[in-house]
Design an enzyme around this catalytic site. Structure first.
Site, mmCIF file in Angstrom:
data_model
loop_
_atom_site.group_PDB
_atom_site.id
_atom_site.type_symbol
_atom_site.label_atom_id
_atom_site.label_comp_id
_atom_site.label_asym_id
_atom_site.label_seq_id
_atom_site.Cartn_x
_atom_site.Cartn_y
_atom_site.Cartn_z
ATOM 1 N N LYS A 11 0.839 -1.210 0.000
ATOM 2 C CA LYS A 11 0.000 0.000 0.000
ATOM 3 C C LYS A 11 0.868 1.251 0.000
ATOM 4 C CE LYS A 11 0.829 1.406 4.439
ATOM 5 N NZ LYS A 11 1.621 2.546 4.784
ATOM 6 N N PRO A 95 9.331 -3.900 -0.779
ATOM 7 C CA PRO A 95 10.493 -3.537 0.036
ATOM 8 C C PRO A 95 10.181 -3.657 1.533
ATOM 9 C CG PRO A 95 10.100 -1.895 -1.682
ATOM 10 C CD PRO A 95 8.952 -2.854 -1.740
ATOM 11 N N VAL A 96 11.167 -4.132 2.284
ATOM 12 C CA VAL A 96 10.980 -4.380 3.728
ATOM 13 C C VAL A 96 11.293 -3.110 4.523
ATOM 14 C CG1 VAL A 96 11.813 -5.763 5.686
ATOM 15 C CG2 VAL A 96 11.511 -6.826 3.442
ATOM 16 N N ALA A 98 9.727 -0.316 4.800
ATOM 17 C CA ALA A 98 9.737 0.723 3.778
ATOM 18 C C ALA A 98 8.536 1.646 3.821
ATOM 19 C CB ALA A 98 9.808 0.063 2.403
ATOM 20 N N ALA A 101 3.812 -1.504 4.275
ATOM 21 C CA ALA A 101 3.032 -2.528 4.994
ATOM 22 C C ALA A 101 3.209 -3.937 4.438
ATOM 23 C CB ALA A 101 1.547 -2.138 5.030
ATOM 24 N N SER A 104 2.430 -6.603 7.062
ATOM 25 C CA SER A 104 0.986 -6.631 7.337
ATOM 26 C C SER A 104 0.240 -7.303 6.182
ATOM 27 C CB SER A 104 0.448 -5.207 7.513
ATOM 28 O OG SER A 104 1.126 -4.549 8.547
ATOM 29 N N ASP A 137 -2.256 -2.045 10.505
ATOM 30 C CA ASP A 137 -2.532 -2.008 9.058
ATOM 31 C C ASP A 137 -3.129 -3.316 8.527
ATOM 32 O OD1 ASP A 137 -1.643 0.574 8.662
ATOM 33 O OD2 ASP A 137 0.393 -0.017 8.075
HETATM 34 P P1 ATP Z 1 4.526 -0.265 7.785
HETATM 35 O O1 ATP Z 1 4.204 0.392 6.487
HETATM 36 O O2 ATP Z 1 3.340 -0.985 8.416
HETATM 37 O O3 ATP Z 1 5.279 0.605 8.746
HETATM 38 P P2 ATP Z 1 6.897 -1.432 6.882
HETATM 39 O O4 ATP Z 1 6.833 -1.445 5.399
HETATM 40 O O5 ATP Z 1 7.619 -0.282 7.496
HETATM 41 O O6 ATP Z 1 5.445 -1.505 7.454
HETATM 42 P P3 ATP Z 1 7.446 -4.239 7.035
HETATM 43 O O7 ATP Z 1 8.213 -4.496 5.796
HETATM 44 O O8 ATP Z 1 6.019 -4.650 7.073
HETATM 45 O O9 ATP Z 1 7.592 -2.690 7.430
HETATM 46 O O10 ATP Z 1 8.164 -4.927 8.285
HETATM 47 C C1 ATP Z 1 9.184 -4.331 8.973
HETATM 48 C C2 ATP Z 1 9.756 -5.223 10.074
HETATM 49 O O11 ATP Z 1 8.957 -6.359 10.362
HETATM 50 C C3 ATP Z 1 11.125 -5.740 9.703
HETATM 51 O O12 ATP Z 1 11.953 -5.488 10.810
HETATM 52 C C4 ATP Z 1 10.965 -7.222 9.494
HETATM 53 O O13 ATP Z 1 12.055 -7.957 9.974
HETATM 54 C C5 ATP Z 1 9.715 -7.563 10.276
HETATM 55 N N1 ATP Z 1 8.894 -8.578 9.620
HETATM 56 C C6 ATP Z 1 8.251 -9.572 10.233
HETATM 57 N N2 ATP Z 1 7.572 -10.312 9.363
HETATM 58 C C7 ATP Z 1 7.752 -9.776 8.138
HETATM 59 C C8 ATP Z 1 7.294 -10.101 6.833
HETATM 60 N N3 ATP Z 1 6.496 -11.137 6.607
HETATM 61 N N4 ATP Z 1 7.675 -9.298 5.814
HETATM 62 C C9 ATP Z 1 8.459 -8.214 6.047
HETATM 63 N N5 ATP Z 1 8.933 -7.892 7.258
HETATM 64 C C10 ATP Z 1 8.586 -8.644 8.307
#
Ligand code: ATP
Length: 291
Positions: A11, A95-96, A98, A101, A104, A137
């Site tokens: 998202k 991207p993780v 990032a 979500a 989520s 989320d």
């Molecule tokens: P948001 O937009 O909700 O803030 P995000 O994009 O910042 O999410 P994610 O990529 O959802 O962050 O996840 C960030 C953290 O969650 C990382 O530290 C990662 O190690 C952990 N994590 C646990 N499970 C997962 C997963 N299935 N995919 C990605 N990260 C995960």
């Protein structure tokens, strides 16, 4: 052996406002959420042996109870006394850490998929109730499309679909901690709130230009102060034809909305050429809801 394959979609936030901090530490938010066509492939396989197993293409992700997908599977396994084991294969492309979500979305896909695979008969509302225990989320990621998210993110109001457009996503190589961004936000003495109602008005009027002109994220200033690359990416997108550009969530991913695919591709090329971000994706808004 039963198996189910799902797309866990990422998202962007067309708008992100924070109204205040609650006593339990969560923030009351007002966000316009939009699904984009960038997804993790999530495969659920019944294994015939007990336990939850996670496999993923990213070596640095946890494969135990710290993975949100594992937590989602454990929640349903415990509640429904599921004895049959399950393997969850996460082919990560979102991207993780990032602001998209990704975790989520994976958790939402596991809830949705296990409901089907094990015939649990849970309604969307029942899935959302369980989802919010995993993350604010997750309820939205179960629904997908264009929504206003309030409360901590779990109070969802469906909005008219966003008009078709191209979305350029650029994830700079910096690590942003969501917790730290919120802590810094809490210390701000003055906050400029984005025009969330303007975005909603633009969606209702099917007016992409109005939506674009009202894009706003109250967390952007906080993250961009620490990482000037965010403003540089936004500028590059705008100079190369974006209707507008904004940071998503707590960052650092920046998205630009384009009505021209060629311009979006050129902007992506320029961002990589300037070494502002290595990960760039030209994609689109995704409006098909889960059912
Ligand atoms: P948001 O937009 O909700 O803030 P995000 O994009 O910042 O999410 P994610 O990529 O959802 O962050 O996840 C960030 C953290 O969650 C990382 O530290 C990662 O190690 C952990 N994590 C646990 N499970 C997962 C997963 N299935 N995919 C990605 N990260 C995960």
């Amino acid at each position: 052996m039963e198996k189910i394959q799902l797309k866990a979609m990422g998202k962007i936030n067309l708008g992100l406002d924070i109204l205040g901090k609650r006593e339990d530490g969560y923030h009351d938010v007002r966000m316009v959420m939009q699904t984009v066509y960038l997804y993790d492939n999530v495969t659920l396989v019944q294994t015939g042996r007990a336990g939850i197993e996670i496999r993923t293409n990213l070596f640095y992700l946890p494969v135990d109870e710290n993975n949100l997908a594992y937590k989602a599977a454990k929640l349903l396994t415990d509640e429904f006394g599921i004895t049959e084991g399950i393997q969850i294969v996460l082919d990560k492309r979102i991207p993780v850490s990032a602001g998209m979500a990704g975790g989520s979305a994976d958790a939402a896909a596991v809830l949705f998929g296990m409901n089907r695979l094990f015939g649990l008969g849970l309604s969307d509302a029942a899935l959302r109730e369980r989802g919010v225990k995993l993350g604010a989320d997750v309820p939205y990621c179960i629904m997908r499309g264009t929504y206003l998210a309030e409360g901590i993110g779990e109070v969802l109001t469906e909005l008219p679909q966003c008009q078709r457009c191209y979305v350029l996503l650029a994830k700079p190589s910096v690590n942003v901690s969501t917790r730290v961004v919120y802590e810094r936000f809490d210390r701000l003495s003055h906050v400029e709130h984005p025009d969330i109602d303007g975005i909603i008005g633009g969606l209702r009027g099917h007016d992409l230009l109005q939506v674009s002109s009202c894009l706003g994220n109250v967390l952007e200033k906080v993250t961009a102060e620490a990482y000037p690359v965010i403003e540089q990416i936004k500028d590059t997108m705008k100079k190369n034809g974006a209707l507008n550009a904004l940071m998503s969530g707590s960052g650092p991913t920046v998205f630009g909305l384009f009505d021209d695919k060629k311009a979006a591709k050129k902007a992506a090329f320029r961002i990589r050429e300037l070494q502002l971000a290595r990960q760039t994706y030209v994609t689109g808004v995704h409006n098909t809801r889960r059912r």
